[in-house]
Design a protein around this motif. Sequence first.
Motif, PDB file in Angstrom:
ATOM      1  N   ASN A  31     -71.001  14.608-114.549  1.00 33.33           N
ATOM      2  CA  ASN A  31     -69.887  14.010-115.268  1.00 33.33           C
ATOM      3  C   ASN A  31     -68.999  13.251-114.279  1.00 33.33           C
ATOM      4  O   ASN A  31     -68.622  13.793-113.235  1.00 33.33           O
ATOM      5  CB  ASN A  31     -69.080  15.127-115.954  1.00 33.33           C
ATOM      6  CG  ASN A  31     -67.959  14.599-116.815  1.00 33.33           C
ATOM      7  OD1 ASN A  31     -67.099  13.872-116.350  1.00 33.33           O
ATOM      8  ND2 ASN A  31     -67.959  14.997-118.076  1.00 33.33           N
ATOM      9  N   PRO A  32     -68.675  11.984-114.571  1.00 29.19           N
ATOM     10  CA  PRO A  32     -67.889  11.187-113.620  1.00 29.19           C
ATOM     11  C   PRO A  32     -66.576  11.856-113.211  1.00 29.19           C
ATOM     12  O   PRO A  32     -66.105  11.663-112.086  1.00 29.19           O
ATOM     13  CB  PRO A  32     -67.636   9.883-114.384  1.00 29.19           C
ATOM     14  CG  PRO A  32     -68.763   9.780-115.343  1.00 29.19           C
ATOM     15  CD  PRO A  32     -69.076  11.200-115.757  1.00 29.19           C
ATOM     16  N   LEU A  33     -65.982  12.627-114.105  1.00 24.20           N
ATOM     17  CA  LEU A  33     -64.725  13.294-113.776  1.00 24.20           C
ATOM     18  C   LEU A  33     -64.914  14.376-112.717  1.00 24.20           C
ATOM     19  O   LEU A  33     -63.955  14.781-112.051  1.00 24.20           O
ATOM     20  CB  LEU A  33     -64.106  13.902-115.035  1.00 24.20           C
ATOM     21  CG  LEU A  33     -63.706  12.902-116.132  1.00 24.20           C
ATOM     22  CD1 LEU A  33     -63.168  13.649-117.340  1.00 24.20           C
ATOM     23  CD2 LEU A  33     -62.678  11.910-115.615  1.00 24.20           C
ATOM     24  N   TRP A  34     -66.161  14.855-112.573  1.00 19.67           N
ATOM     25  CA  TRP A  34     -66.431  15.896-111.588  1.00 19.67           C
ATOM     26  C   TRP A  34     -67.022  15.338-110.295  1.00 19.67           C
ATOM     27  O   TRP A  34     -67.043  16.040-109.277  1.00 19.67           O
ATOM     28  CB  TRP A  34     -67.387  16.938-112.176  1.00 19.67           C
ATOM     29  CG  TRP A  34     -66.687  17.864-113.123  1.00 19.67           C
ATOM     30  CD1 TRP A  34     -66.587  17.733-114.478  1.00 19.67           C
ATOM     31  CD2 TRP A  34     -65.959  19.049-112.792  1.00 19.67           C
ATOM     32  NE1 TRP A  34     -65.853  18.758-115.015  1.00 19.67           N
ATOM     33  CE2 TRP A  34     -65.460  19.586-113.993  1.00 19.67           C
ATOM     34  CE3 TRP A  34     -65.699  19.710-111.592  1.00 19.67           C
ATOM     35  CZ2 TRP A  34     -64.699  20.749-114.033  1.00 19.67           C
ATOM     36  CZ3 TRP A  34     -64.939  20.866-111.626  1.00 19.67           C
ATOM     37  CH2 TRP A  34     -64.447  21.378-112.836  1.00 19.67           C
ATOM     38  N   SER A  35     -67.508  14.104-110.316  1.00 17.66           N
ATOM     39  CA  SER A  35     -68.161  13.553-109.119  1.00 17.66           C
ATOM     40  C   SER A  35     -67.217  13.556-107.925  1.00 17.66           C
ATOM     41  O   SER A  35     -67.587  13.964-106.820  1.00 17.66           O
ATOM     42  CB  SER A  35     -68.649  12.131-109.394  1.00 17.66           C
ATOM     43  OG  SER A  35     -69.657  12.128-110.384  1.00 17.66           O
ATOM     44  N   ARG A  36     -65.989  13.076-108.122  1.00 19.69           N
ATOM     45  CA  ARG A  36     -65.035  13.035-107.020  1.00 19.69           C
ATOM     46  C   ARG A  36     -64.633  14.448-106.604  1.00 19.69           C
ATOM     47  O   ARG A  36     -64.430  14.726-105.418  1.00 19.69           O
ATOM     48  CB  ARG A  36     -63.807  12.223-107.419  1.00 19.69           C
ATOM     49  CG  ARG A  36     -62.794  12.043-106.308  1.00 19.69           C
ATOM     50  CD  ARG A  36     -61.620  11.194-106.741  1.00 19.69           C
ATOM     51  NE  ARG A  36     -61.045  11.689-107.980  1.00 19.69           N
ATOM     52  CZ  ARG A  36     -61.157  11.061-109.149  1.00 19.69           C
ATOM     53  NH1 ARG A  36     -61.816   9.933-109.241  1.00 19.69           N
ATOM     54  NH2 ARG A  36     -60.607  11.567-110.239  1.00 19.69           N
ATOM     55  N   TRP A  37     -64.516  15.345-107.578  1.00 23.60           N
ATOM     56  CA  TRP A  37     -64.131  16.729-107.281  1.00 23.60           C
ATOM     57  C   TRP A  37     -65.119  17.360-106.297  1.00 23.60           C
ATOM     58  O   TRP A  37     -64.713  18.082-105.387  1.00 23.60           O
ATOM     59  CB  TRP A  37     -64.080  17.527-108.578  1.00 23.60           C
ATOM     60  CG  TRP A  37     -63.688  18.967-108.402  1.00 23.60           C
ATOM     61  CD1 TRP A  37     -62.434  19.499-108.413  1.00 23.60           C
ATOM     62  CD2 TRP A  37     -64.573  20.075-108.182  1.00 23.60           C
ATOM     63  NE1 TRP A  37     -62.478  20.858-108.222  1.00 23.60           N
ATOM     64  CE2 TRP A  37     -63.778  21.233-108.077  1.00 23.60           C
ATOM     65  CE3 TRP A  37     -65.952  20.186-108.075  1.00 23.60           C
ATOM     66  CZ2 TRP A  37     -64.325  22.494-107.858  1.00 23.60           C
ATOM     67  CZ3 TRP A  37     -66.507  21.441-107.851  1.00 23.60           C
ATOM     68  CH2 TRP A  37     -65.696  22.577-107.744  1.00 23.60           C
ATOM     69  N   PHE A  38     -66.399  17.076-106.464  1.00 24.86           N
ATOM     70  CA  PHE A  38     -67.394  17.658-105.556  1.00 24.86           C
ATOM     71  C   PHE A  38     -67.214  17.167-104.118  1.00 24.86           C
ATOM     72  O   PHE A  38     -67.600  17.863-103.182  1.00 24.86           O
ATOM     73  CB  PHE A  38     -68.808  17.353-106.046  1.00 24.86           C
ATOM     74  CG  PHE A  38     -69.294  18.336-107.082  1.00 24.86           C
ATOM     75  CD1 PHE A  38     -69.615  19.640-106.740  1.00 24.86           C
ATOM     76  CD2 PHE A  38     -69.426  17.957-108.412  1.00 24.86           C
ATOM     77  CE1 PHE A  38     -70.045  20.549-107.698  1.00 24.86           C
ATOM     78  CE2 PHE A  38     -69.854  18.855-109.377  1.00 24.86           C
ATOM     79  CZ  PHE A  38     -70.169  20.156-109.010  1.00 24.86           C
TER      80      PHE A  38
END
Length: 461
Positions: A219-226
């Motif tokens: 999910n794009p919203l989680w890509s940066r979080w990782f």
Amino acid sequence: MTRFPDAWYLVLSSRLIPGLDGGYTVATLARSRQMREAGAEIALLTVDPGAPEAHVEHRSEFVRRGMLDVPERLRNLFDEASDPRGGGAPWLREATVPGDANPSLSYRDVTDAAGRAIVSLPVITGDPDWHLTTAPIVVRDADGSSVGVIAGFGALYRAWLDHVVAGLRGRVERPVVVICESRQLGELLSGWRAPAVRLLHTVHTTHLEPPFTADAPVNPLWSRWFTVADRFDAVLWPTPSQRDDVVERFGSSGVHAVVPNAVVPPASVVPIGAREPGRVVVVGRLAPGKRVDLAIRAFVGAAVPGATLDIYGDGAERGALQALIDDLGVGGAVVLRGATEDVAGALDAASVYLSTSAFEGQGLALAEALSHGTPAVVFDIRYGPRDMLRGGGGVLVPDGDVAALSAALADVLGDAAVRDRLSAEAVVAAARFAPAPTMAALAAVARQALDREPRRSPAVR
């Protein structure tokens, strides 16, 4: 007996509002309550820019529902941002630098209980990454004039947390453990530099996009979080399956742990033989991801004489689901019951719990059904059902196979011996998610984090 390390514990959420955010709100409040009952010194913190009177109503409602013991335990940034004399509180004013509003942006005033502006927040529309803005937040004086600005929401949140931490450590000098319950807040705090603070980050949902396989797009919203996940002192995944998928895909940085959301078991379990033998229940939001239409179709396909399907929950799909019930001509057997505060009563009367979600983080409704000894018939999705049912308690059906779901439902409804066995297994399965083992797991993670140096680089702000 669980013993949390000697520390201050702050459970941080973007917002906590009765009736919103489904299982997230329930799980966050339950975690804080269970931590306190296990001896941890905790406070709940939110950054919701609502009106003070709304926050008073929210606290009162949570107390009424038994989700919060005392209102004062739930603190809010904007409630604490005002000075009784008007304008911003001292900690807020001290965080400002000279500047003014961005003339290209619209602003929203947040007011105190007397209706006086405290801050003016930039309104960032149409951007899912609005929280990352560094657009100036204007801090107001008692007369409404500008005191100065703070560079974005991240700087505002960190300034408040610095103030909260200083206040706690001024009372008793001990380390602070912040349990961040929100991805957006986690991203903004991943570089927070605060002495003797450990930052634990929980996860409440899947990180995957359709088709929700282990190698599906993130999910794009989680890509940066990782990209910042290894800055947290621990990441708490609700299931082993999700933790394992993440480690396999992104590697192990030593921060990944499993701490499920706990479900308090009932004082006693209603014997399955004392329940309505054909009663099936669905519990959850009427949202597209829950695929309640497939539950209705599977129930109709099972064609069990005298069976009924009660659907508890509300949401945007209610009209479409009622239309489906009407089109299928099954209104006498399938009923949308709406939201209920007595989920326990619904589960105690049911012979089968049915779930057709496309994805979950853990699946609190399934865990609660198992704790009540209610056999489950569910799609095998990421994440939750396979972990929870590995020792029995229900039937896993290949995801999306409505015909197989109908067959499994008919088998369970048609065989009292199977229901007896599954009910007994369900209670055993749910014991793994009771507060005691869950709090023991959380306390162990906190202890490990406190035994290490904080992972966030002091050079990052």
